[in-house]
Design a protein around this motif. Structure first.
Motif, PDB file in Angstrom:
ATOM      1  N   ASN A 159       0.841  -1.192   0.000  1.00  0.00           N
ATOM      2  CA  ASN A 159       0.000   0.000   0.000  1.00  0.00           C
ATOM      3  C   ASN A 159       0.880   1.247   0.000  1.00  0.00           C
ATOM      4  N   GLN A 160       0.378   2.308  -0.606  1.00  0.00           N
ATOM      5  CA  GLN A 160       1.108   3.573  -0.680  1.00  0.00           C
ATOM      6  C   GLN A 160       0.271   4.669  -0.034  1.00  0.00           C
ATOM      7  N   ARG A 161       0.952   5.628   0.552  1.00  0.00           N
ATOM      8  CA  ARG A 161       0.280   6.764   1.184  1.00  0.00           C
ATOM      9  C   ARG A 161       0.980   8.031   0.706  1.00  0.00           C
ATOM     10  N   TYR A 162       0.198   9.028   0.290  1.00  0.00           N
ATOM     11  CA  TYR A 162       0.756  10.258  -0.260  1.00  0.00           C
ATOM     12  C   TYR A 162       0.148  11.478   0.420  1.00  0.00           C
ATOM     13  N   LEU A 163       0.974  12.474   0.619  1.00  0.00           N
ATOM     14  CA  LEU A 163       0.529  13.776   1.094  1.00  0.00           C
ATOM     15  C   LEU A 163       0.521  14.713  -0.107  1.00  0.00           C
ATOM     16  N   VAL A 164      -0.615  15.339  -0.362  1.00  0.00           N
ATOM     17  CA  VAL A 164      -0.756  16.273  -1.482  1.00  0.00           C
ATOM     18  C   VAL A 164      -1.044  17.649  -0.898  1.00  0.00           C
ATOM     19  N   LEU A 165      -0.191  18.616  -1.232  1.00  0.00           N
ATOM     20  CA  LEU A 165      -0.369  19.983  -0.759  1.00  0.00           C
ATOM     21  C   LEU A 165      -0.995  20.809  -1.871  1.00  0.00           C
ATOM     22  N   LEU A 166      -2.056  21.529  -1.535  1.00  0.00           N
ATOM     23  CA  LEU A 166      -2.787  22.326  -2.516  1.00  0.00           C
ATOM     24  C   LEU A 166      -2.456  23.799  -2.318  1.00  0.00           C
ATOM     25  N   GLN A 167      -2.129  24.473  -3.427  1.00  0.00           N
ATOM     26  CA  GLN A 167      -1.706  25.861  -3.375  1.00  0.00           C
ATOM     27  C   GLN A 167      -2.697  26.769  -4.100  1.00  0.00           C
ATOM     28  N   ASN A 213      -4.493   7.374   0.064  1.00  0.00           N
ATOM     29  CA  ASN A 213      -4.025   5.996   0.198  1.00  0.00           C
ATOM     30  C   ASN A 213      -4.314   5.271  -1.099  1.00  0.00           C
ATOM     31  N   ILE A 214      -3.369   4.467  -1.550  1.00  0.00           N
ATOM     32  CA  ILE A 214      -3.576   3.637  -2.732  1.00  0.00           C
ATOM     33  C   ILE A 214      -3.357   2.189  -2.303  1.00  0.00           C
ATOM     34  N   GLU A 215      -4.398   1.400  -2.484  1.00  0.00           N
ATOM     35  CA  GLU A 215      -4.354  -0.010  -2.117  1.00  0.00           C
ATOM     36  C   GLU A 215      -4.774  -0.844  -3.315  1.00  0.00           C
ATOM     37  N   LYS A 216      -3.868  -1.667  -3.801  1.00  0.00           N
ATOM     38  CA  LYS A 216      -4.125  -2.538  -4.949  1.00  0.00           C
ATOM     39  C   LYS A 216      -4.691  -1.767  -6.132  1.00  0.00           C
ATOM     40  N   GLY A 217      -4.144  -0.588  -6.379  1.00  0.00           N
ATOM     41  CA  GLY A 217      -4.545   0.214  -7.521  1.00  0.00           C
ATOM     42  C   GLY A 217      -5.781   1.066  -7.310  1.00  0.00           C
TER      43      GLY A 217
END
Length: 70
Positions: free
Chosen positions: A26-34, A53-57
């Motif tokens: 699994n992948q976890r990403y932080l996205v900052l919005l400007q 979060n991305i789990e199995k696509g």
């Protein structure tokens, strides 16, 4: 041809997509919005953030909040 064996293989985004999309882990990403209407040296004033979060696509938005919540 001499020297070809010493060339570094260049990878493209396609080489990384399975891992980025959660294949095998699994992948976890932080996205900052400007806000581009409030210019800053980094591009714009940070106004909010999202945790993805991305789990199995599959993409799941864990949270989206104003930056003041950090």
């Amino acid at each position: 041809m001499p020297g070809l064996s010493s060339l570094i293989k260049v990878k493209t985004i396609q080489d990384y997509l399975p891992e980025l999309l959660g294949h095998g882990t699994n992948q976890r990403y932080l996205v900052l919005l400007q806000d581009k209407n409030q210019p800053r040296p980094t591009g714009g004033k940070l106004v909010s953030y999202s945790v993805l979060n991305i789990e199995k696509g599959k993409l799941f938005i864990e949270t989206t909040k104003p930056i003041s919540f950090l």
